[in-house]
Design an enzyme around this catalytic site. Structure first.
Site, PDB file in Angstrom:
ATOM      1  N   ALA A  88     -35.893  40.221 -15.074  1.00 27.92           N
ATOM      2  CA  ALA A  88     -35.513  39.501 -16.292  1.00 27.92           C
ATOM      3  C   ALA A  88     -36.687  39.618 -17.254  1.00 27.92           C
ATOM      4  O   ALA A  88     -37.479  38.700 -17.442  1.00 27.92           O
ATOM      5  CB  ALA A  88     -35.206  38.037 -15.988  1.00 27.92           C
ATOM      6  N   CYS A 133     -26.993  43.098 -21.661  1.00 23.70           N
ATOM      7  CA  CYS A 133     -28.184  42.621 -20.970  1.00 23.70           C
ATOM      8  C   CYS A 133     -27.956  41.202 -20.464  1.00 23.70           C
ATOM      9  O   CYS A 133     -27.621  40.314 -21.228  1.00 23.70           O
ATOM     10  CB  CYS A 133     -29.408  42.645 -21.871  1.00 23.70           C
ATOM     11  SG  CYS A 133     -30.861  42.019 -21.009  1.00 23.70           S
ATOM     12  N   GLY A 143     -28.404  52.418  -9.179  1.00 21.71           N
ATOM     13  CA  GLY A 143     -28.984  52.743  -7.874  1.00 21.71           C
ATOM     14  C   GLY A 143     -29.044  54.214  -7.532  1.00 21.71           C
ATOM     15  O   GLY A 143     -29.139  54.575  -6.360  1.00 21.71           O
TER      16      GLY A 143
END
Lengths: 307, 255
Positions: free
Chosen positions: A75, A134, A248
């Protein structure tokens, strides 16, 4: 990377041609220059830089990042130097590379998104990726992903002032992603990138406190790859514009999976922290895979999944 | 630089304390205060690299001292001689960047494994025949980083339980030795920095430069995770510990 005559690795994101489908995910690659020492920046399809706003952004309190099982939660709060400083201090230094630079942009209002895009028009920036997803900022970010009127406003405005391709970066954190994807396509997006991080958290049980100051953060890394892959596959059935797979991807095998699922290109994110040349290795690995399997044109991999 | 190094030795030197010596294959030209970012696992657990202060570097060798805390350091402690370890570095700034060249008395203070970073500076100063006062603090004798080497460099010790040197904190020892106009270089936990600052404030013109530790993502300034709030004029901004630090003027840091 030398383009092999017999093998075509070029893909298109709207009017932008990439020499290969491997890009770096915004926020994991700084402004590109941080990685000069560790890889050949010419070896990849595009560099997507850290999200840019009209003015410099201070970012969230610390801790901003924590590791989880096969992943990380961050964050950061979109700390960035602002568009002006990027154009003045960073972009000129990136000019010596032949790799297109894509600017990830965000704002706290529809007008700010448009203004940032306007400031990038006429520069060497090859495309913009609009961050409407976001999870770590109070204003902007996710609030926009759920707001169809705002998305339409951002897309209309950005397309009006910025003439090169506009990529919308989508989050699976709000609502059905196929619907959102279709809406963005209908509203004029040239391409979609997905997925942004998944909202997650981690707790320090000794302190009885969340491990990051923002409480929640965005989960990325190998842990989210199967989820991302499924979203890319589903969305590829729903829209015709090119998709950029994110989530990923650690190596060329992962990249090929995303392309088979329907992605035209991929972004390498968390892997850059572990292996600073992960994107270069991925691009090379894809060529190796193509040679081994006698694939002449990379486009034939896209959506080639048998099911 | 990114280097595939070979483990020369990986030895237990105290309670949960280990010393790792790597052969980088070539000279790495590290400066006191810098760190390396080690890739510990071939698998994704742990996923990220782990940063460690350089304890010593000479020729093609680089050494670190680490404490086994989590899964990463536990895995590291299981590595054997001859194993290959990928590291990035040396990274970050150096204590030497803050050396003024003046005749100010120099005080070095290491706390916990932070002592490793300060030792490298002490060794450097000794080689340049520059005088300094050296203090190391730890919980107990068994957690004192490389006792024998530190003793050789004339280090004073402080332990929480009194099992070695003074009973109490390194900052208590500092009270007795600190002079006006000194320059302090330190690495250790944040509460120790606060205690050092409190002592420094009782004297005139004392400068404190501290090496900070924050949770890092990339170690090369890209991810902006490991930031510290630094005063700039009337405002503050977040600076990256890995790239703008790890060493900052303690007067500038909000902590």
């Amino acid at each position: 990377m030398k383009t092999n005559n017999k093998i075509n690795t070029k893909v298109n994101i709207g009017s932008l041609e990439l020499k290969n489908p491997v890009m770096t995910a915004s926020g994991t690659f700084g402004y590109g220059l941080e990685f000069e020492e560790y890889m050949d920046l010419n070896s990849i399809g595009a560099i997507i830089v850290k999200g840019l706003a009209i003015k410099p952004v201070k970012g969230n309190k610390t801790p901003r990042l924590v590791e989880t099982t096969a992943g990380i939660i961050n964050a950061i709060g979109l700390q960035n130097i602002g568009v002006d400083a990027f154009l003045k201090d960073k972009l000129p230094k990136l000019k010596k590379y032949k790799t297109p630079i894509i600017a990830n942009i965000y704002g706290t209002s529809v007008e700010e998104y448009i203004e940032v895009a306007h400031m990038l028009e006429g520069t060497d920036v090859a495309a913009v990726e609009v961050n409407i997803s976001c999870p770590n900022v109070k204003k902007g970010g996710l609030a926009f992903a759920a707001d169809r009127v705002a998305i339409k406003g951002i897309l209309d405005g950005v397309k009006r002032v910025y003439k090169k391709p506009v990529i919308m970066k989508l989050s699976p954190n709000v609502g059905p992603l196929e619907e959102l994807a279709r809406f963005c396509e209908d509203s004029g997006a040239d391409s979609l990138s997905l997925i942004n991080t998944l909202v997650g958290m981690k707790i320090d049980i000794e302190k009885k406190k969340p491990c990051i100051a923002n409480i929640y953060g965005g989960l990325s890394g190998p842990a989210i790859k199967p989820v991302a892959l499924a979203f890319v596959h589903k969305v590829s059935k729903a829209v015709k514009i090119p998709l950029i797979g994110i989530g990923g991807i650690m190596n060329w095998c992962d990249a090929v999976e995303f392309m088979m699922a329907g992605a035209t290109a991929v972004e390498i994110g968390t892997a850059n922290f572990r292996e600073p040349d992960a994107s270069e290795k991925t691009a090379k690995g894809i060529v190796g895979y193509m040679k081994k399997n006698n694939i002449k044109d990379i486009k034939t991999i896209i959506g080639s999944l048998n099911c | 630089m990114r280097i595939k190094s070979k483990i020369v030795s990986n030895t237990k030197i105290g309670s949960d304390l280990w010393r790792l010596k790597l052969d980088a294959g070539k000279s790495i030209k590290a400066r006191p205060g810098q760190f390396i970012n080690l890739l510990i696992s071939e698998s994704y657990q742990p996923l990220l690299r782990r940063p460690f202060s350089i304890y010593d570097a000479y020729g093609k060798y680089v050494e670190i001292v680490y404490k086994v805390i989590g899964c990463g350091t536990r895995l590291l402690s299981e590595k054997k001689k001859g194993d290959v370890l990928d590291f990035m570095g040396p990274l970050g700034n150096s204590y030497l960047d803050h050396m003024t060249g003046s005749k100010s008395p120099i005080v070095l203070i290491g706390g916990g494994t932070g002592a490793a970073s300060v030792f490298f500076l002490a060794k450097y100063l000794k080689s340049k025949k520059i005088k300094f006062t050296f203090i190391q603090g730890a919980k107990c004798r068994d957690q004192m980083v490389a006792r024998a080497e530190f003793k050789k460099l004339g280090c004073a010790f402080a332990t929480d339980d009194g099992s070695m040197g003074n009973k109490g904190f390194a900052s208590d020892v500092l009270k007795d030795v600190l002079k006006d106009d000194s320059i302090i270089f330190t690495c250790g936990p944040k509460p120790m920095f606060k205690a050092i600052k409190a002592v420094a404030d009782t004297k005139n013109f004392v400068k404190v430069f501290a090496s900070f530790e924050e949770y890092m993502g990339c170690g090369i300034g890209a991810c902006v995770s490991c930031v510290l709030e630094i005063k700039t004029g009337d405002t503050t901004e977040y600076k990256r510990v890995c790239k703008d630090g790890t060493i900052f003027d303690l007067n500038d840091v909000e902590f």
